[in-house]
Design a protein around this motif. Structure first.
Motif, short mmCIF file in Angstrom:
data_model
loop_
_atom_site.label_atom_id
_atom_site.label_comp_id
_atom_site.label_asym_id
_atom_site.label_seq_id
_atom_site.Cartn_x
_atom_site.Cartn_y
_atom_site.Cartn_z
N GLU A 140 -16.48 9.29 -14.06
CA GLU A 140 -15.97 9.95 -12.86
C GLU A 140 -15.06 9.05 -12.03
OE1 GLU A 140 -19.84 8.01 -11.47
OE2 GLU A 140 -19.11 9.03 -13.27
N LYS A 141 -15.06 7.77 -12.32
CA LYS A 141 -14.22 6.84 -11.57
C LYS A 141 -12.90 6.52 -12.29
CE LYS A 141 -17.87 4.69 -8.86
NZ LYS A 141 -17.30 5.10 -7.55
N LEU A 142 -12.69 7.13 -13.44
CA LEU A 142 -11.45 6.91 -14.18
C LEU A 142 -10.35 7.83 -13.67
CD1 LEU A 142 -12.91 6.63 -17.79
CD2 LEU A 142 -12.23 4.75 -16.27
N ARG A 143 -9.13 7.32 -13.58
CA ARG A 143 -7.98 8.11 -13.13
C ARG A 143 -7.27 8.73 -14.32
NH1 ARG A 143 -5.02 4.06 -8.77
NH2 ARG A 143 -6.62 4.13 -7.14
N PRO A 144 -6.53 9.83 -14.09
CA PRO A 144 -5.76 10.42 -15.18
C PRO A 144 -4.72 9.47 -15.77
CG PRO A 144 -5.94 11.96 -13.35
CD PRO A 144 -6.48 10.65 -12.87
N VAL A 145 -4.15 8.62 -14.91
CA VAL A 145 -3.14 7.64 -15.35
C VAL A 145 -3.43 6.32 -14.68
CG1 VAL A 145 -0.70 7.00 -15.34
CG2 VAL A 145 -1.34 9.38 -15.72
N ASP A 146 -3.44 5.23 -15.44
CA ASP A 146 -3.57 3.88 -14.91
C ASP A 146 -2.49 3.01 -15.55
OD1 ASP A 146 -5.32 3.03 -12.88
OD2 ASP A 146 -7.07 3.41 -14.14
N VAL A 147 -1.48 2.64 -14.76
CA VAL A 147 -0.42 1.78 -15.28
C VAL A 147 -1.03 0.44 -15.69
CG1 VAL A 147 1.74 0.62 -14.71
CG2 VAL A 147 1.29 2.93 -13.84
N PRO A 148 -0.78 -0.04 -16.92
CA PRO A 148 -1.44 -1.28 -17.38
C PRO A 148 -1.11 -2.51 -16.54
CG PRO A 148 -0.49 -0.08 -19.23
CD PRO A 148 0.02 0.59 -17.98
N SER B 139 5.10 7.54 -11.92
CA SER B 139 4.33 8.25 -12.93
C SER B 139 3.12 8.98 -12.36
CB SER B 139 3.86 7.26 -14.01
OG SER B 139 3.08 6.23 -13.44
N THR B 140 3.00 9.03 -11.02
CA THR B 140 1.89 9.70 -10.37
C THR B 140 2.40 10.55 -9.20
OG1 THR B 140 1.50 7.95 -8.74
CG2 THR B 140 0.40 7.72 -10.90
N PRO B 141 1.63 11.55 -8.77
CA PRO B 141 2.05 12.32 -7.58
C PRO B 141 2.24 11.45 -6.35
CG PRO B 141 0.27 13.46 -8.73
CD PRO B 141 0.41 12.10 -9.38
N TYR B 142 1.38 10.45 -6.19
CA TYR B 142 1.52 9.55 -5.06
C TYR B 142 2.85 8.81 -5.13
CZ TYR B 142 0.56 5.72 -1.83
OH TYR B 142 0.63 4.81 -0.81
N GLY B 143 3.20 8.32 -6.32
CA GLY B 143 4.45 7.62 -6.49
C GLY B 143 5.65 8.50 -6.19
N VAL B 144 5.60 9.76 -6.60
CA VAL B 144 6.68 10.70 -6.29
C VAL B 144 6.81 10.87 -4.78
CG1 VAL B 144 7.38 13.12 -6.46
CG2 VAL B 144 6.53 11.92 -8.49
N SER B 145 5.69 10.97 -4.07
CA SER B 145 5.74 11.15 -2.63
C SER B 145 6.34 9.93 -1.93
CB SER B 145 4.34 11.45 -2.07
OG SER B 145 3.54 10.28 -1.99
N LYS B 146 6.03 8.73 -2.44
CA LYS B 146 6.57 7.52 -1.82
C LYS B 146 8.06 7.36 -2.11
CE LYS B 146 4.29 5.21 0.39
NZ LYS B 146 3.92 5.36 1.83
N LEU B 147 8.50 7.78 -3.29
CA LEU B 147 9.93 7.75 -3.59
C LEU B 147 10.67 8.74 -2.69
CD1 LEU B 147 12.35 6.77 -5.17
CD2 LEU B 147 11.77 8.42 -6.97
N ALA B 148 10.09 9.92 -2.51
CA ALA B 148 10.71 10.89 -1.61
C ALA B 148 10.80 10.34 -0.19
CB ALA B 148 9.90 12.19 -1.63
N GLN B 149 9.75 9.66 0.26
CA GLN B 149 9.76 9.04 1.58
C GLN B 149 10.88 8.02 1.70
OE1 GLN B 149 6.49 6.39 2.34
NE2 GLN B 149 6.56 6.74 4.54
N GLU B 150 11.02 7.22 0.68
CA GLU B 150 12.05 6.18 0.67
C GLU B 150 13.45 6.80 0.72
OE1 GLU B 150 13.11 3.15 -2.80
OE2 GLU B 150 11.20 2.69 -1.80
N GLY C 285 -5.61 8.04 -5.67
CA GLY C 285 -6.48 8.93 -6.42
C GLY C 285 -6.52 10.32 -5.83
N ALA C 286 -6.58 10.42 -4.49
CA ALA C 286 -6.65 11.71 -3.82
C ALA C 286 -5.37 12.53 -4.01
CB ALA C 286 -6.92 11.51 -2.33
N ALA C 287 -4.25 11.87 -4.28
CA ALA C 287 -2.98 12.58 -4.44
C ALA C 287 -2.97 13.52 -5.63
CB ALA C 287 -1.83 11.58 -4.56
#
Length: 318
Positions: free
Chosen positions: A272-280, A143-154, A85-87
């Motif tokens: 306020e607890k909903l995220r912009p994207v939630d993969v089903p 599909s999220t900034p966090y996911g992009v960062s983890k792919l870059a790490q990989e 969420g913080a990403a």
């Protein structure tokens, strides 16, 4: 004197459980933690067989000096940004803490401990959304900034394995929960609210986010056991999913927690607890990991939730 094992992110959620596992085996360990966040409060903080060192992994010179002095036999790289969420609010920092620090660490290992085996933990969020179980060769499209960062790490990790001939293995953990997880994550947050209402400290209702996504949820203690087995038996340059292999709806997990207390608890979905994207659906296939190591998830979800709730009950009492 055997060369020590290095665990980055050792004071974090998975890191503390991994340290406990390694110490049961008698492995000498150096745990790195972020400066300003010493490992107080963990039962392992006073363990004489664990050497704690504050290292800013963004400081390439400091990392280089530390690796040169330590000469680790193996490295578990668990440090990084963990809150998805913080990403959304701080993508630059998330990329730095996941991709850049991995580059810094592996460059130092290549210079000073090139024979060390290195495990890099990324994330299942690198996969493209799918309505079926995800294997390691499933399409990649975060599909999220966090996911992009983890792919870059990989990609940084696998490129270091190719370019520097490092003995790197990658694990893509799916969601894991358990005692010791910070309140910013849904399972301990749910349990904390339940514990407060049960104790009469909060009248309720519980405020929650989207309860419809289905997630593959494993116990963190099973996940770190997978890390250990991959280090022992995994193939160099390979990627392994670590997951339960079953998906549960977040609302069902909440219902299981609520069933552990005697009083009824009202729940409302808070905007306020909903995220912009939630993969089903996020569901994994651990066949490759099981074939290589014999690993299977062992801790039932009911036990995991009971342990989380009991921890939160202790916290609200003090």
């Amino acid at each position: 004197m055997p060369r020590p094992v290095l665990v980055t992110g050792a004071a974090g959620f998975a890191g503390t459980h991994l340290l406990a596992l390694l110490r049961r085996e008698g492995t000498p360990v150096q745990g790195w933690y972020r400066p300003g966040e010493p490992p107080r409060g963990t039962a392992l903080a006073g363990d004489d067989d664990i050497t704690w060192t504050a290292i800013d992994l963004r400081d390439a010179a400091a990392v280089d000096r530390a690796i040169a002095a330590l000469q680790p036999s193996a490295v578990y790289h668990l440090a990084g940004a963990a809150n998805q969420g913080a990403a959304w609010a701080n993508t630059d920092l998330t990329l730095e803490l996941n991709a850049y620090v991995t580059h810094v660490l592996l460059a130092a290992v290549a210079r000073h401990a090139p024979d060390a085996r290195v495990l890099v933990t990324t994330s299942a969020v690198v996969y493209a959304p799918s309505d079926r179980a995800l294997a390691e060769d499933s399409p990649i499209a975060p599909s999220t900034p966090y996911g992009v960062s983890k792919l870059a790490q990989e990609m940084v990790a696998l490129e270091a394995a190719r370019r520097e001939q490092l003995d790197v293995v990658v694990v893509r953990p799916f969601n894991h929960i358990g005692p010791g997880q910070s309140p910013g994550f849904f399972a301990p947050e749910f349990a904390h609210q339940v514990a407060r209402i049960e104790a009469g400290l909060d009248a309720g209702p519980m405020r929650v986010g989207n309860l419809t996504p289905r997630r593959d949820l494993a116990d963190v203690r099973d996940i770190v056991r997978a890390y250990r087995l991959v280090m022992q038996h995994g193939a160099r340059g390979e990627i392994y999913n670590a997951c339960r292999g079953e998906a549960v709806e977040i609302g069902e997990l909440l219902a299981m927690l609520r069933a552990l207390v005697a009083r009824p608890i009202e729940v409302v979905v808070a905007p306020e607890k909903l995220r912009p994207v939630d993969v089903p659906l996020l569901l994994g296939d651990h066949a490759r990991l099981s074939a290589a190591t014999g690993w299977r998830p062992e801790i039932p979800m009911a036990q995991t939730l009971a342990d989380i709730l009991e921890e939160q009950r202790r916290m609200v009492r003090f």
